[in-house]
Design an enzyme around this catalytic site. Structure first.
Site: not given
Ligand code: MEV
Length: 442
Positions: A85, A280, A296, A393
């Site tokens: 991202e 998130k 992991d 962004h």
């Protein structure tokens, strides 16, 4: 549609690729060439990656970036992050720089307890089961000494085994709820090996226990597996500063910034739809470091979201408040991480990422990961309450669009300048790009 294929895993890599190309690729030659383009020239290195999983056909790249300037408990860190991202590393770096000037991050580990369970069914007298468990408990420990010897030498091992009655939830359901200290290892193999040994011992001993009836002797083991929910294996990270020092945003004065920030976090605490997105953003930072250090991330994700729901409804993982004239922002995250074993020795880039972090212990890594999560959350909430998220962004997105358009370095420089004070939209970039090219040709 392809027919079911037999013995696929036994085919060579080339045969697997040819099978794929025959069944799925619209352009076989190009598809195969693309897969091979991502093979490593170093055959040994490629073989190492081939052998991580079954049926490897090529490598799937993710960028590995670094976010420097993290001051954690008085020590400087550069944090490696593997993530696709576009805005994440830039945001982490900005947050690191912001807090570097305001005392940095303070962290500590609250606990390191890992959990595993043997789930079994027992139909009979519960008091007898309790007595039986107390009788065999020392045996459960002694029968695992072959597995625990090395871990015990270093100060870790099985810390407790408890019999839990879960019959209110499910008929005849009991469990051995076991806790472990796995030191610098994530410990999945260690825990699962211990649990499977407990299960064998439990079943064997029950079958010979004189006080049990025949039915009671027949304990049914359902499964033995670690839990990825580790609410007592957590790291806490915190930043705080004088409210007056929150003075970098043109849009908001320091006090208004602090209050709006606290309110934004309060919304994420109260409202699950917002909490999921808020968290998130935290996981953008967490997963990137977890992945770069060969841990992991699915285990961490599963555990973190369970932790976010521990009070009965899904809520924010971070908290923010005003304390006198100070702004405080903190996070507690359950993190079962390892810095030895697993990929940490095998993957050359994981080894290097750990080296960048000064070869941390598992506890140190937990704290660094918590910081990455908090920094990412700070950057996201700060953008959201000031300029909005799209400005930053879309700047990063601009480069992705230009790459898709095969822009030259000159074109990239031109459009970076062109969009400096303009809103980036996909369609605007495409339109401006072709207009620019056409103009250049003329
Ligand atoms: C995007 O990847 C993450 C954010 O949506 C997080 C947030 O909303 O807090 C920006």
């Amino acid at each position: 549609m392809s027919k079911p294929v037999k013995g696929f895993s036994k085919l060579t890599k080339e045969e697997k690729i040819n099978w794929l190309a025959d069944h799925y690729f619209s352009d076989k030659k190009n598809g195969i060439a693309l897969l091979m383009q991502y093979w490593n020239e170093d055959a040994k290195l490629q073989q190492l990656h081939d052998e991580f999983i079954e049926n490897t056909i090529t490598n799937f790249y993710l960028p590995l970036g670094v976010a420097p300037n993290f001051l954690i408990n008085g020590k400087m860190h550069t944090i490696p992050m593997a993530i696709e991202e576009s805005s994440v590393v830039a945001a982490a770096s900005r947050a690191a720089k912001f807090w570097l000037k305001r005392g940095g991050f303070k962290t500590f580990v609250k606990g390191t307890e890992k959990i595993g369970q043997v789930h079994f069914l027992y139909e009979g007298d519960k008091t007898k089961l309790n007595t039986f468990f107390e009788t065999i408990k020392p045996l459960l420990f002694s029968k695992t000494t072959d597995i625990t010897r090395n871990m015990a030498k270093r100060g870790g091992g099985i810390t407790n085994i408890e019999l839990r009655d879960k019959t209110e939830a499910l008929d005849n359901y009991f469990q051995l709820h076991c806790t472990f200290n796995t030191l610098d290892a994530m410990g999945a193999n260690f825990i699962n090996s211990c649990l499977e040994q407990f299960a064998r011992c439990l079943k064997d001993e029950a079958s010979q226990y004189d006080l049990f009836t025949d039915g009671e002797k027949d304990i049914q083991i359902v499964m033995s597996i670690l839990s990825n929910y580790v609410p007592d294996c957590t790291a806490v990270a915190e930043v705080r500063c004088k409210i007056d020092d929150l003075d970098e945003d043109k849009e908001l004065a320091p006090h208004a910034f602090a209050e709006k920030f606290v309110r934004a976090v309060a919304i994420a605490k109260a409202e699950p739809f917002r909490a999921v997105t808020h968290n998130k953003g935290i996981m953008n930072g967490v997963d990137a470091v977890v992945l770069a250090t060969g841990n992991d991330f699915r285990a961490v994700e599963a555990g973190v979201h369970a932790f976010a729901s521990r009070k009965g409804s899904y809520s924010s993982l971070s908290d923010a408040w005003i304390e006198g004239d100070e702004f405080v922002f903190n996070i507690e995250l359950p993190l079962a991480l390892g810095t030895v074993g697993g990929l940490t020795k095998l993957h050359p880039l994981v080894k290097l990422s750990l080296e960048i972090l000064d070869n941390p212990s598992a506890e140190e890594l937990m704290q660094i990961v918590a910081v990455a999560g908090l920094a990412q959350n700070f950057a996201a909430v700060r953008s959201l309450i000031t300029t909005g998220i799209q400005k930053g962004h879309m700047k990063m997105h601009l480069m992705n669009i230009l790459n898709q358009l095969d822009a030259t370095p000159e074109e990239k420089a031109h459009f970076t300048a062109f969009f400096k004070d303009r809103t980036v939209t996909h369609s605007d970039v495409i339109r401006e790009f072709y207009a620019y090219r056409e103009n250049m040709i003329k």
